[in-house]
Design a protein around this motif. Structure first.
Motif, PDB file in Angstrom:
ATOM      1  N   GLY A  15       0.838  -1.191   0.000  1.00 21.84           N
ATOM      2  CA  GLY A  15       0.000   0.000   0.000  1.00 21.84           C
ATOM      3  C   GLY A  15       0.873   1.240   0.000  1.00 21.84           C
ATOM      4  N   THR A  16       0.260   2.360  -0.348  1.00 18.05           N
ATOM      5  CA  THR A  16       0.961   3.639  -0.372  1.00 18.05           C
ATOM      6  C   THR A  16       0.456   4.502   0.771  1.00 18.05           C
ATOM      7  OG1 THR A  16       1.139   3.496  -2.780  1.00 18.05           O
ATOM      8  CG2 THR A  16       1.512   5.659  -1.789  1.00 18.05           C
ATOM      9  N   VAL A  17       1.381   5.054   1.548  1.00 22.55           N
ATOM     10  CA  VAL A  17       1.022   5.912   2.681  1.00 22.55           C
ATOM     11  C   VAL A  17       0.516   7.241   2.141  1.00 22.55           C
ATOM     12  CG1 VAL A  17       1.860   7.073   4.763  1.00 22.55           C
ATOM     13  CG2 VAL A  17       2.780   4.815   4.132  1.00 22.55           C
ATOM     14  N   ILE A  18      -0.747   7.579   2.443  1.00 25.62           N
ATOM     15  CA  ILE A  18      -1.303   8.857   1.994  1.00 25.62           C
ATOM     16  C   ILE A  18      -1.373   9.881   3.131  1.00 25.62           C
ATOM     17  CG2 ILE A  18      -2.471   8.062  -0.069  1.00 25.62           C
ATOM     18  CD1 ILE A  18      -5.003   7.700   1.456  1.00 25.62           C
ATOM     19  N   ASP A  19      -1.262   9.394   4.380  1.00 27.97           N
ATOM     20  CA  ASP A  19      -1.168  10.293   5.523  1.00 27.97           C
ATOM     21  C   ASP A  19      -0.589   9.516   6.697  1.00 27.97           C
ATOM     22  OD1 ASP A  19      -1.370  12.727   6.853  1.00 27.97           O
ATOM     23  OD2 ASP A  19      -3.404  12.344   7.559  1.00 27.97           O
ATOM     24  N   CYS A  20       0.129  10.213   7.557  1.00 28.46           N
ATOM     25  CA  CYS A  20       0.701   9.583   8.744  1.00 28.46           C
ATOM     26  C   CYS A  20       0.857  10.642   9.830  1.00 28.46           C
ATOM     27  CB  CYS A  20       2.052   8.948   8.417  1.00 28.46           C
ATOM     28  SG  CYS A  20       2.745   8.017   9.801  1.00 28.46           S
ATOM     29  N   VAL A  21       0.258  10.377  11.002  1.00 34.98           N
ATOM     30  CA  VAL A  21       0.310  11.302  12.123  1.00 34.98           C
ATOM     31  C   VAL A  21       0.515  10.524  13.416  1.00 34.98           C
ATOM     32  CG1 VAL A  21      -1.153  13.055  11.030  1.00 34.98           C
ATOM     33  CG2 VAL A  21      -2.192  11.281  12.448  1.00 34.98           C
ATOM     34  N   LYS A  22       1.043  11.217  14.440  1.00 32.29           N
ATOM     35  CA  LYS A  22       1.131  10.612  15.770  1.00 32.29           C
ATOM     36  C   LYS A  22      -0.273  10.502  16.355  1.00 32.29           C
ATOM     37  CE  LYS A  22       3.991  10.914  18.778  1.00 32.29           C
ATOM     38  NZ  LYS A  22       4.851  10.766  19.847  1.00 32.29           N
ATOM     39  N   PHE A  32      -1.541   5.549  10.301  1.00 35.52           N
ATOM     40  CA  PHE A  32      -1.335   5.598   8.860  1.00 35.52           C
ATOM     41  C   PHE A  32      -2.664   5.532   8.134  1.00 35.52           C
ATOM     42  CE2 PHE A  32       2.601   3.906  10.470  1.00 35.52           C
ATOM     43  CZ  PHE A  32       3.584   4.289   9.577  1.00 35.52           C
ATOM     44  N   LYS A  33      -2.821   6.341   7.103  1.00 36.04           N
ATOM     45  CA  LYS A  33      -3.904   6.169   6.133  1.00 36.04           C
ATOM     46  C   LYS A  33      -3.228   5.579   4.905  1.00 36.04           C
ATOM     47  CE  LYS A  33      -8.055   6.601   4.523  1.00 36.04           C
ATOM     48  NZ  LYS A  33      -9.098   5.690   4.942  1.00 36.04           N
ATOM     49  N   ILE A  34      -3.665   4.398   4.511  1.00 36.03           N
ATOM     50  CA  ILE A  34      -3.017   3.639   3.449  1.00 36.03           C
ATOM     51  C   ILE A  34      -3.937   3.528   2.239  1.00 36.03           C
ATOM     52  CG2 ILE A  34      -2.046   1.373   2.821  1.00 36.03           C
ATOM     53  CD1 ILE A  34      -0.372   2.670   4.961  1.00 36.03           C
ATOM     54  N   ASP A  35      -3.401   3.835   1.052  1.00 39.81           N
ATOM     55  CA  ASP A  35      -4.098   3.503  -0.196  1.00 39.81           C
ATOM     56  C   ASP A  35      -3.806   2.034  -0.446  1.00 39.81           C
ATOM     57  OD1 ASP A  35      -5.021   3.052  -2.751  1.00 39.81           O
ATOM     58  OD2 ASP A  35      -3.770   4.581  -3.700  1.00 39.81           O
ATOM     59  N   ASP A  36      -4.838   1.212  -0.267  1.00 37.21           N
ATOM     60  CA  ASP A  36      -4.677  -0.232  -0.420  1.00 37.21           C
ATOM     61  C   ASP A  36      -5.261  -0.744  -1.738  1.00 37.21           C
ATOM     62  OD1 ASP A  36      -7.382   0.008   0.072  1.00 37.21           O
ATOM     63  OD2 ASP A  36      -7.424  -1.412   1.742  1.00 37.21           O
ATOM     64  N   GLY A  37      -5.619   0.193  -2.630  1.00 39.39           N
ATOM     65  CA  GLY A  37      -6.205  -0.190  -3.906  1.00 39.39           C
ATOM     66  C   GLY A  37      -7.652  -0.613  -3.809  1.00 39.39           C
ATOM     67  N   GLN A  38      -8.224  -0.545  -2.601  1.00 36.30           N
ATOM     68  CA  GLN A  38      -9.603  -0.984  -2.390  1.00 36.30           C
ATOM     69  C   GLN A  38     -10.400   0.026  -1.569  1.00 36.30           C
ATOM     70  OE1 GLN A  38      -9.095  -4.815  -0.522  1.00 36.30           O
ATOM     71  NE2 GLN A  38      -8.605  -5.805  -2.448  1.00 36.30           N
ATOM     72  N   GLY A  59       3.737   9.042   0.958  1.00 37.51           N
ATOM     73  CA  GLY A  59       4.188   8.721  -0.399  1.00 37.51           C
ATOM     74  C   GLY A  59       4.971   7.423  -0.493  1.00 37.51           C
ATOM     75  N   LYS A  60       5.443   6.913   0.637  1.00 42.04           N
ATOM     76  CA  LYS A  60       6.200   5.653   0.621  1.00 42.04           C
ATOM     77  C   LYS A  60       5.251   4.469   0.465  1.00 42.04           C
ATOM     78  CE  LYS A  60      10.199   7.042   3.317  1.00 42.04           C
ATOM     79  NZ  LYS A  60      11.181   6.993   2.266  1.00 42.04           N
ATOM     80  N   GLN A  61       5.758   3.438  -0.177  1.00 37.43           N
ATOM     81  CA  GLN A  61       5.002   2.194  -0.245  1.00 37.43           C
ATOM     82  C   GLN A  61       5.476   1.286   0.879  1.00 37.43           C
ATOM     83  OE1 GLN A  61       5.192   0.907  -4.485  1.00 37.43           O
ATOM     84  NE2 GLN A  61       3.006   1.383  -4.360  1.00 37.43           N
ATOM     85  N   LYS A 102       1.570  -1.053  -8.093  1.00 33.86           N
ATOM     86  CA  LYS A 102       0.200  -0.571  -7.903  1.00 33.86           C
ATOM     87  C   LYS A 102      -0.257  -0.867  -6.478  1.00 33.86           C
ATOM     88  CE  LYS A 102      -4.389  -0.898  -9.865  1.00 33.86           C
ATOM     89  NZ  LYS A 102      -5.253  -1.508 -10.866  1.00 33.86           N
ATOM     90  N   ALA A 103      -0.893   0.103  -5.844  1.00 29.77           N
ATOM     91  CA  ALA A 103      -1.414  -0.088  -4.486  1.00 29.77           C
ATOM     92  C   ALA A 103      -2.394  -1.252  -4.465  1.00 29.77           C
ATOM     93  CB  ALA A 103      -2.099   1.184  -3.993  1.00 29.77           C
ATOM     94  N   GLY A 104      -2.228  -2.106  -3.470  1.00 37.89           N
ATOM     95  CA  GLY A 104      -3.122  -3.251  -3.295  1.00 37.89           C
ATOM     96  C   GLY A 104      -2.584  -4.552  -3.858  1.00 37.89           C
ATOM     97  N   VAL A 105      -1.454  -4.476  -4.574  1.00 40.21           N
ATOM     98  CA  VAL A 105      -0.921  -5.703  -5.162  1.00 40.21           C
ATOM     99  C   VAL A 105      -0.599  -6.693  -4.043  1.00 40.21           C
ATOM    100  CG1 VAL A 105       1.527  -5.009  -5.224  1.00 40.21           C
ATOM    101  CG2 VAL A 105       0.658  -6.573  -6.926  1.00 40.21           C
TER     102      VAL A 105
END
Length: 108
Positions: A15-22, A32-38, A59-61, A102-105
């Motif tokens: 997945g791709t990290v779209i947000d990350c906060v303490k 973490f908010k992750i783009d998981d392709g779903q 932005g990191k995977q 691709k996110a979710g692979v």
């Protein structure tokens, strides 16, 4: 020991990290908010001491286990587990693919 059959039950994805906060009032937790392709998911991880600037992870995977039952950690619903490795010196790194995918692979 873990049997091969048990291992094959794990749904490991990228997945791709779209947000990350303490996580507020939690010294060890990052949300973490992750783009998981779903449609996306939230994952809480106890790695805050290794990443003092969580914004640098955007932005990191990352590789994560997608089929763990959700758990509440400090009031935040966590929908998976991000995979990481700690070396002999205590340095922690997130497990990432060597190339952009691709996110979710699924990792097989």
């Amino acid at each position: 020991e873990c049997s091969f059959d048990d291992f094959t039950k794990l749904d490991i994805r990228v997945g791709t990290v779209i947000d990350c906060v303490k996580v507020p009032k939690a010294d060890k937790l990052l949300q973490f908010k992750i783009d998981d392709g779903q449609g996306g998911r939230t994952i809480v991880s106890g790695i805050a001491k290794y990443y003092t600037n969580p914004q640098e992870l955007i932005g990191k995977q990352v590789c994560f286990i997608a089929n763990f039952a959700p758990r509440k950690l400090k009031g935040v619903n966590s929908e998976g587990m991000i995979l990481s490795a700690e070396d002999a010196d205590g340095r922690l790194v997130l497990i990432t693919p060597s190339d952009l995918v691709k996110a979710g692979v699924n990792i097989g």
